[in-house]
Design a protein around this motif. Structure first.
Motif, PDB file in Angstrom:
ATOM      1  N   THR A 190       0.844  -1.197   0.000  1.00 55.17           N
ATOM      2  CA  THR A 190       0.000   0.000   0.000  1.00 55.17           C
ATOM      3  C   THR A 190       0.876   1.242   0.000  1.00 55.17           C
ATOM      4  OG1 THR A 190      -1.772  -1.145   1.198  1.00 55.17           O
ATOM      5  CG2 THR A 190      -1.806   1.265   1.228  1.00 55.17           C
ATOM      6  N   VAL A 191       0.589   2.170  -0.922  1.00 54.61           N
ATOM      7  CA  VAL A 191       1.331   3.418  -0.989  1.00 54.61           C
ATOM      8  C   VAL A 191       0.384   4.581  -0.706  1.00 54.61           C
ATOM      9  CG1 VAL A 191       0.992   3.669  -3.490  1.00 54.61           C
ATOM     10  CG2 VAL A 191       2.892   4.851  -2.374  1.00 54.61           C
ATOM     11  N   THR A 192       0.833   5.503   0.112  1.00 61.17           N
ATOM     12  CA  THR A 192       0.068   6.721   0.409  1.00 61.17           C
ATOM     13  C   THR A 192       0.894   7.905  -0.057  1.00 61.17           C
ATOM     14  OG1 THR A 192      -0.943   5.680   2.345  1.00 61.17           O
ATOM     15  CG2 THR A 192      -1.038   8.084   2.207  1.00 61.17           C
ATOM     16  N   LEU A 193       0.278   8.760  -0.868  1.00 60.84           N
ATOM     17  CA  LEU A 193       1.038   9.879  -1.429  1.00 60.84           C
ATOM     18  C   LEU A 193       0.143  11.096  -1.647  1.00 60.84           C
ATOM     19  CD1 LEU A 193       0.255   9.906  -4.759  1.00 60.84           C
ATOM     20  CD2 LEU A 193       1.537   7.780  -4.606  1.00 60.84           C
ATOM     21  N   LYS A 194       0.790  12.235  -1.757  1.00 62.08           N
ATOM     22  CA  LYS A 194       0.108  13.485  -2.056  1.00 62.08           C
ATOM     23  C   LYS A 194       0.687  14.012  -3.364  1.00 62.08           C
ATOM     24  CE  LYS A 194      -1.493  17.717   0.213  1.00 62.08           C
ATOM     25  NZ  LYS A 194      -1.456  18.503   1.463  1.00 62.08           N
ATOM     26  N   PRO A 195      -0.035  13.847  -4.462  1.00 60.28           N
ATOM     27  CA  PRO A 195       0.537  14.185  -5.765  1.00 60.28           C
ATOM     28  C   PRO A 195       0.659  15.688  -5.988  1.00 60.28           C
ATOM     29  CG  PRO A 195      -1.753  13.593  -6.000  1.00 60.28           C
ATOM     30  CD  PRO A 195      -1.398  13.314  -4.573  1.00 60.28           C
ATOM     31  N   LEU A 196       1.599  16.030  -6.852  1.00 58.74           N
ATOM     32  CA  LEU A 196       1.782  17.407  -7.283  1.00 58.74           C
ATOM     33  C   LEU A 196       1.008  17.628  -8.580  1.00 58.74           C
ATOM     34  CD1 LEU A 196       5.640  17.593  -6.685  1.00 58.74           C
ATOM     35  CD2 LEU A 196       3.821  18.461  -5.179  1.00 58.74           C
ATOM     36  N   PRO A 197       0.710  18.882  -8.922  1.00 52.61           N
ATOM     37  CA  PRO A 197      -0.005  19.134 -10.187  1.00 52.61           C
ATOM     38  C   PRO A 197       0.682  18.512 -11.397  1.00 52.61           C
ATOM     39  CG  PRO A 197       0.014  21.113  -8.846  1.00 52.61           C
ATOM     40  CD  PRO A 197       0.866  20.116  -8.128  1.00 52.61           C
ATOM     41  N   ILE A 198       2.012  18.419 -11.358  1.00 52.91           N
ATOM     42  CA  ILE A 198       2.726  17.849 -12.500  1.00 52.91           C
ATOM     43  C   ILE A 198       2.432  16.361 -12.670  1.00 52.91           C
ATOM     44  CG2 ILE A 198       4.794  17.204 -11.209  1.00 52.91           C
ATOM     45  CD1 ILE A 198       6.458  18.120 -13.585  1.00 52.91           C
ATOM     46  N   ASP A 199       1.936  15.713 -11.592  1.00 48.31           N
ATOM     47  CA  ASP A 199       1.660  14.277 -11.656  1.00 48.31           C
ATOM     48  C   ASP A 199       0.356  13.954 -12.370  1.00 48.31           C
ATOM     49  OD1 ASP A 199       3.947  13.456 -10.293  1.00 48.31           O
ATOM     50  OD2 ASP A 199       3.039  13.922  -8.357  1.00 48.31           O
ATOM     51  N   PHE A 200      -0.520  14.941 -12.524  1.00 42.34           N
ATOM     52  CA  PHE A 200      -1.808  14.673 -13.141  1.00 42.34           C
ATOM     53  C   PHE A 200      -1.638  14.349 -14.618  1.00 42.34           C
ATOM     54  CE2 PHE A 200      -2.947  16.463  -9.198  1.00 42.34           C
ATOM     55  CZ  PHE A 200      -4.149  15.859  -8.862  1.00 42.34           C
TER      56      PHE A 200
END
Length: 254
Positions: A190-200
């Motif tokens: 399981t991975v928990t992350l907070k993406p950046l706008p560049i990841d979209f």
């Protein structure tokens, strides 16, 4: 994995419990879980006699594994099999490493009781290995709140060498394993992350690497950035902020 029945056969009080068919990825490892019993007059022995019990795993007449440490195995099985069971507790489990295309079996267990001049081969309770050239696609699920949490899971047949997980995006990763039944385990990353706008507009991919090098992967492709439109992700973030000021960068990304 396909569903198969555990054999628990009684033959004159000689019993064994094994799985008749076990799936394994070529190059990986497989554990054949095994328990046995024999007639009480034979099994109820002193510790000294128990230490003399001999166990063999065989393919036809060929011995592929044994609890005798100095036994010379055939070259193609040497250093690839390990007798994991303890005969004193009636455990006859064996591990086969570096599974080859020809390792289909069938394999069966044989117990020898030298002090009684008795032995028994469980030839009617053999085990077949279903060797897969390519591993199955892992299961992947994604949840979105203030952060994104994704879980990737696979089942496998060797707890000693569980698969490794590689995520396409960095984050906080946790790993857990559990036994599903006598012959099958499940490992979940399981991975928990907070993406950046560049990841979209990018996919979140989980790659599973098995012992021996075989890989399988799954990507969340139906929606963007791990399946979520940017506007929905920002909306969830705003709810999580609970009336806290929203950074300007959030507005400029919509």
């Amino acid at each position: 994995m396909k569903c198969c029945f555990v054999l628990d056969t009684v033959t004159g009080n000689w019993t064994v419990s094994v799985q008749d068919v076990i799936e394994a990825v070529r190059g990986s490892s497989v554990t054949i879980n095994c328990t046995f019993s024999c007639p009480p007059v034979k099994c109820d022995a002193s510790k000294e006699n128990l230490n003399r019990w001999i166990g063999f795993w065989k393919k036809k007449a060929t011995i592929i594994s044994t609890n005798l440490p100095k036994w010379k195995l055939p070259t193609k099985y040497r250093k690839r099999t390990l007798f994991l069971g303890n005969l004193q507790t009636h455990n006859c489990t064996m591990m086969l490493d570096g599974v080859r295309r020809t390792d289909t079996g069938p394999f069966y267990f044989r117990i020898e009781l030298p002090q009684y001049g008795r032995s028994y081969s469980y030839t009617k309770n053999d085990v077949t290995i279903d060797v897969m050239s390519n591993p199955p696609v892992p299961s992947l699920s994604v949840q979105v709140r203030d952060k994104i949490t994704a879980s990737c899971s696979v089942s496998h047949s060797c707890p000693s060498y569980p698969p490794q997980f590689i995520w396409s995006h960095p984050g906080i990763v946790t790993l857990r394993s559990k036994k599903l039944n006598m012959w099958e385990w499940e490992t979940v990353s399981t991975v928990t992350l907070k993406p950046l706008p560049i990841d979209f507009n990018k996919n979140l991919t989980c790659t599973v690497k098995y012992r021996g090098g075989k890989q399988a992967r799954n990507s969340h492709e139906e929606t963007n950035l791990m399946g979520i439109p940017l506007s929905l992700y920002l909306f969830n973030q705003m709810i999580g902020l609970q009336e806290k000021p929203i950074p300007r960068s959030c507005y400029s990304s919509i």
